[in-house]
Design an enzyme around this catalytic site. Structure first.
Site, PDB file in Angstrom:
ATOM      1  CD  GLN A  19      14.645  14.417 -27.088  1.00 45.55           C
ATOM      2  OE1 GLN A  19      14.632  13.223 -26.850  1.00 45.55           O
ATOM      3  NE2 GLN A  19      15.771  15.114 -27.152  1.00 45.55           N
TER       4      GLN A  19
ATOM      5  CB  CYS B 234      19.644  16.569 -24.109  1.00 46.02           C
ATOM      6  SG  CYS B 234      17.926  16.393 -24.579  1.00 46.02           S
ATOM      7  CG  LEU B 235      19.063  14.165 -29.815  1.00 51.05           C
ATOM      8  CD1 LEU B 235      17.942  13.406 -30.506  1.00 51.05           C
ATOM      9  CD2 LEU B 235      20.279  14.247 -30.689  1.00 51.05           C
TER      10      LEU B 235
ATOM     11  N   GLY C 263      18.939   7.361 -26.941  1.00 50.62           N
ATOM     12  CA  GLY C 263      17.492   7.342 -26.756  1.00 50.62           C
ATOM     13  C   GLY C 263      16.888   8.629 -27.274  1.00 50.62           C
TER      14      GLY C 263
ATOM     15  CG  HIS D  99      13.055  14.489 -23.241  1.00 46.42           C
ATOM     16  ND1 HIS D  99      13.406  15.784 -23.525  1.00 46.42           N
ATOM     17  CD2 HIS D  99      14.198  13.767 -23.344  1.00 46.42           C
ATOM     18  CE1 HIS D  99      14.715  15.846 -23.794  1.00 46.42           C
ATOM     19  NE2 HIS D  99      15.217  14.630 -23.686  1.00 46.42           N
TER      20      HIS D  99
ATOM     21  CG  HIS E 289      18.031  12.028 -20.654  1.00 53.61           C
ATOM     22  ND1 HIS E 289      19.009  12.980 -20.471  1.00 53.61           N
ATOM     23  CD2 HIS E 289      17.435  12.338 -21.845  1.00 53.61           C
ATOM     24  CE1 HIS E 289      18.986  13.830 -21.488  1.00 53.61           C
ATOM     25  NE2 HIS E 289      18.040  13.460 -22.340  1.00 53.61           N
ATOM     26  CD  GLU E 290      15.908   9.662 -24.099  1.00 49.64           C
ATOM     27  OE1 GLU E 290      15.122  10.538 -24.512  1.00 49.64           O
ATOM     28  OE2 GLU E 290      17.133   9.724 -24.291  1.00 49.64           O
TER      29      GLU E 290
HETATM   30 NI    NI Z   1      17.211  14.322 -24.069  1.00 53.05          NI
END
Ligand code: NI
Length: 170
Positions: A39, A87-88, A34, A133, A129-130
């Protein structure tokens, strides 16, 4: 990236489309489960997630590929469970994060249609999680036992973390 993102109002499919394409491309390049708009530098309440098969989670059931605009999450009970996340935006690291086991989530898809679903387990974890953000919350902020947080190499060498082929969300 740690700011609160703005609601999308109105939800206009033709305006969203280029952003969504960027997000799908970025997520695919990272083999992620995701990604959230902030991000990639866009402070709007848009997340995408889902896959048929994720090499990082070979045993996890598929999560439907989903666009969620202006998402809302409601826990369905108080049960939380621990699971590894990455996470990215926190490259090279992993940590164990408690998340609600059962949630209901709602929002709008890429066509502006209302979505309402219930999810549990890994599906519920990805959504939580997403959506975090969008409020400037990264998973390390939610870790309760910092001994489970570290660099992938270190965690793997110490036997805490199974070997994983790539680094991505979540
Ligand atoms: Ni993330």
């Amino acid at each position: 990236m740690l700011e609160v993102s703005a609601r999308v109002d109105p939800v206009e499919p033709e305006v969203l489309q280029p952003l969504l394409q960027d997000m799908w491309d970025t997520m695919a390049a990272a083999k992620g489960a995701g990604i959230a708009a902030p991000q990639i530098g866009v402070l709007q309440r848009v997340v995408i997630f889902g896959y048929d098969h994720n090499p990082r989670y070979p045993d996890a059931p598929p999560v439907p590929r989903t666009v969620l605009v202006n998402p809302e999450i409601t826990p369905l009970d108080d049960t939380r469970e621990d699971g590894w996340e990455g996470c990215l935006s926190v490259p090279g690291m992993r940590g164990i994060v408690p998340r609600f086991r059962h949630i209901r989530y709602a929002g709008y898809d890429q066509h502006g249609n209302r979505i309402e679903r219930e999810a549990s387990g890994f599906h519920a974890r990805v959504v939580q999680h997403e959506c975090d953000h969008l409020d400037g919350i990264l998973y390390p902020f939610r870790i309760e036992d910092m001994r489970s947080f570290g660099y992938i190499d270190t965690l793997t060498e110490s036997g805490l973390l199974a070997r994983q082929p790539c680094d991505d969300d979540p």
